[in-house]
Write a protein that holds these residues in place. Structure first.
Motif, short mmCIF file in Angstrom:
data_model
loop_
_atom_site.label_atom_id
_atom_site.label_comp_id
_atom_site.label_asym_id
_atom_site.label_seq_id
_atom_site.Cartn_x
_atom_site.Cartn_y
_atom_site.Cartn_z
N ILE A 109 0.84 -1.20 0.00
CA ILE A 109 0.00 0.00 0.00
C ILE A 109 0.87 1.25 0.00
N ARG A 110 1.87 1.27 0.89
CA ARG A 110 2.71 2.46 1.01
C ARG A 110 3.55 2.70 -0.24
N SER A 111 3.90 1.62 -0.92
CA SER A 111 4.73 1.77 -2.13
C SER A 111 3.95 2.33 -3.31
N CYS A 112 2.63 2.32 -3.21
CA CYS A 112 1.80 2.74 -4.35
C CYS A 112 1.17 4.12 -4.18
N ILE A 113 1.22 4.68 -3.01
CA ILE A 113 0.55 5.96 -2.78
C ILE A 113 1.58 7.10 -2.76
N PRO A 114 1.17 8.34 -3.02
CA PRO A 114 2.09 9.49 -2.99
C PRO A 114 2.64 9.73 -1.58
N ASP A 115 3.78 10.39 -1.53
CA ASP A 115 4.43 10.65 -0.24
C ASP A 115 3.62 11.56 0.67
N ASP A 116 2.77 12.42 0.08
CA ASP A 116 2.02 13.35 0.90
C ASP A 116 0.70 12.76 1.41
N SER A 117 0.56 11.45 1.29
CA SER A 117 -0.65 10.78 1.75
C SER A 117 -0.44 10.19 3.14
N ALA A 118 -1.53 9.89 3.81
CA ALA A 118 -1.46 9.31 5.16
C ALA A 118 -2.24 8.00 5.18
N VAL A 119 -1.60 6.93 5.74
CA VAL A 119 -2.22 5.60 5.81
C VAL A 119 -2.58 5.31 7.28
N TYR A 120 -3.78 4.79 7.49
CA TYR A 120 -4.25 4.47 8.84
C TYR A 120 -4.72 3.03 8.87
N ARG A 121 -4.37 2.33 9.93
CA ARG A 121 -4.93 0.98 10.14
C ARG A 121 -6.12 1.12 11.08
N MET A 122 -7.30 0.81 10.54
CA MET A 122 -8.53 1.01 11.30
C MET A 122 -8.81 -0.15 12.25
N GLY A 123 -8.40 -1.33 11.87
CA GLY A 123 -8.66 -2.52 12.69
C GLY A 123 -7.76 -3.63 12.23
N GLY A 124 -8.23 -4.89 12.41
CA GLY A 124 -7.41 -6.02 12.05
C GLY A 124 -7.00 -6.05 10.59
N ASP A 125 -7.97 -5.89 9.70
CA ASP A 125 -7.66 -5.99 8.27
C ASP A 125 -8.17 -4.80 7.46
N GLU A 126 -8.54 -3.72 8.13
CA GLU A 126 -9.08 -2.55 7.45
C GLU A 126 -8.10 -1.38 7.48
N PHE A 127 -7.97 -0.72 6.33
CA PHE A 127 -7.05 0.41 6.21
C PHE A 127 -7.77 1.54 5.46
#
Length: 391
Positions: free
Chosen positions: A295-313
């Motif tokens: 996921i992180r390798s595919c999104i722009p650097d200015d984006s933010a990734v959050y883990r919402m739960g066990g398998d949700e992002f």
């Protein structure tokens, strides 16, 4: 969620505040003690030095003092006498050698007036006092103490109408009786200015030190309690991504700052339960971590990734077009397929996206809901095609 985040934030703020207050208190107490001790030692040393100089001058004049001046000199006309001229020459010489500001003798008349007798200043000096000139009122109390037989060596600098001075008075004894007083005054303007500056500047320095110490203490406290510098309340321990609490904080900040428009990606890891059941939870953790890397390798650097739960992002991006997001999803799917060629189990990610639209979204939560719906639509299609092992 808002309540939980609020509690965590309050606890964090309370601990930071306690650390700051404790550190500031320690700095204030320690700095104040150091200042008080150093100030008093320096100030007392200055006073002791002035007292010692005054006593030395008195000792020098003691044997050469012409006692008759206290009885023979009474009015200004007496300055023509040989007695006065001899006494004045000695006083003037001593004053020049010792660099005192004022050096003079004085007495109390039968009428109760306190008058000058012999002044060590040159006669043409503006401050010169003639025989019979009255002593300044603020000097009379100490002068009276000297006439009562007390050596007056003050412990403080005197603030007079003619400046900051150190005034000492020594009784002059003749035939076991006090005939008059020797007055010695040192100019103390420089010393007074130095210690006054210390009294003003030091509290400001202590205050600045409090702020600096409190700031450093908070940083060190966080370093000690959290060596990796992570905000544990807002960080997912397994992946190092931001968690649900962090998302709520950031969404509130976005709303408050009016940072629109933006885009949202919703992602769900398919088959995590099967991986845990078939290969163990350690493999499940690796599954989650590897999907996060993709996921992180595919999104722009200015984006933010959050883990919402066990398998949700969820991913919050700047304003990107639907076509750009679609291409991003295709790249992500392609990388998942590449990963499946290396692993014993299949990687699968369901993805949905939405771009903030003022015509349908009242706020960012509406955009997230649309992205979530898009993700579930993808999941339905994905389950159908998954029978063919196609992501």
């Amino acid at each position: 969620m808002d309540t939980e985040h609020s509690k965590i934030k309050k606890r964090k703020s309370r601990v930071d505040w306690q650390v700051s207050v404790l550190t500031a208190a320690i700095v204030i107490v320690s700095c104040s003690l150091i200042f008080f001790i150093n100030y008093r030692l320096s100030y007392n040393n200055m006073i002791d030095e002035l007292q010692s100089r005054a006593s030395t001058i008195r000792d020098t004049l003691e044997d050469e003092m012409i006692r008759e001046m206290f009885t023979e000199l009474n009015v200004r006309e007496d300055d023509q006498s040989e007695l006065y001229q001899i006494a004045k020459d000695k006083m003037e010489d001593i004053r020049k050698v010792t660099s005192v500001r004022y050096l003079y003798t004085a007495k109390k008349t039968a009428d109760g007036d306190f008058i000058y007798l012999v002044d060590g200043l040159p006669s043409d000096n503006d401050d010169f006092r003639y025989i019979g000139d009255l002593i300044e009122p603020e000097c009379i109390p100490d002068l009276q103490r000297a006439l009562n037989g007390e050596t007056v060596l003050p412990n403080e600098i005197n603030h007079t109408t003619w400046g900051n001075v150190f005034i000492s008075y020594f009784p002059i004894v003749e035939d076991d009786e006090i005939a008059g007083v020797l007055g010695i005054e040192f100019d103390a303007n420089r010393q007074y200015a130095t210690f006054r500056t210390m009294r003003i500047v030091t509290p400001l320095v202590i205050l600045a030190a409090c702020f600096v110490a409190a700031f450093i203490a908070i940083k060190l406290f966080k370093r000690i309690s959290n060596p990796t510098y992570q905000d544990l309340a807002n960080t997912d321990f397994l992946t190092g991504l931001k968690n649900r609490n962090a998302l709520e904080v950031d969404l509130s900040n976005f709303e408050f700052a009016g940072e629109y428009p933006f885009s949202v990606l919703m992602l769900d890891l398919d088959g995590l339960k099967q991986v845990n059941d078939n290969y163990g939870h350690s493999a499940g953790d690796q599954y989650i971590k590897r999907c996060c890397d993709i996921i992180r390798s595919c999104i722009p650097d200015d984006s933010a990734v959050y883990r919402m739960g066990g398998d949700e992002f969820i991913v919050i991006l700047k304003n990107y077009t639907p076509d750009y997001l679609k291409d991003m999803v295709h790249i992500m799917v392609h990388k998942v397929k590449e990963e499946n060629e290396k692993q014993a189990y299949l990687f699968s990610i369901s993805i949905g996206y939405a771009v903030y639209d003022t015509t349908v979204d009242k706020n960012i939560l509406d955009t997230i809901k649309r992205a979530d719906s898009s993700m579930y639509e993808y999941k339905k299609k994905h389950k159908i095609s998954n029978s063919d092992k196609d992501v």
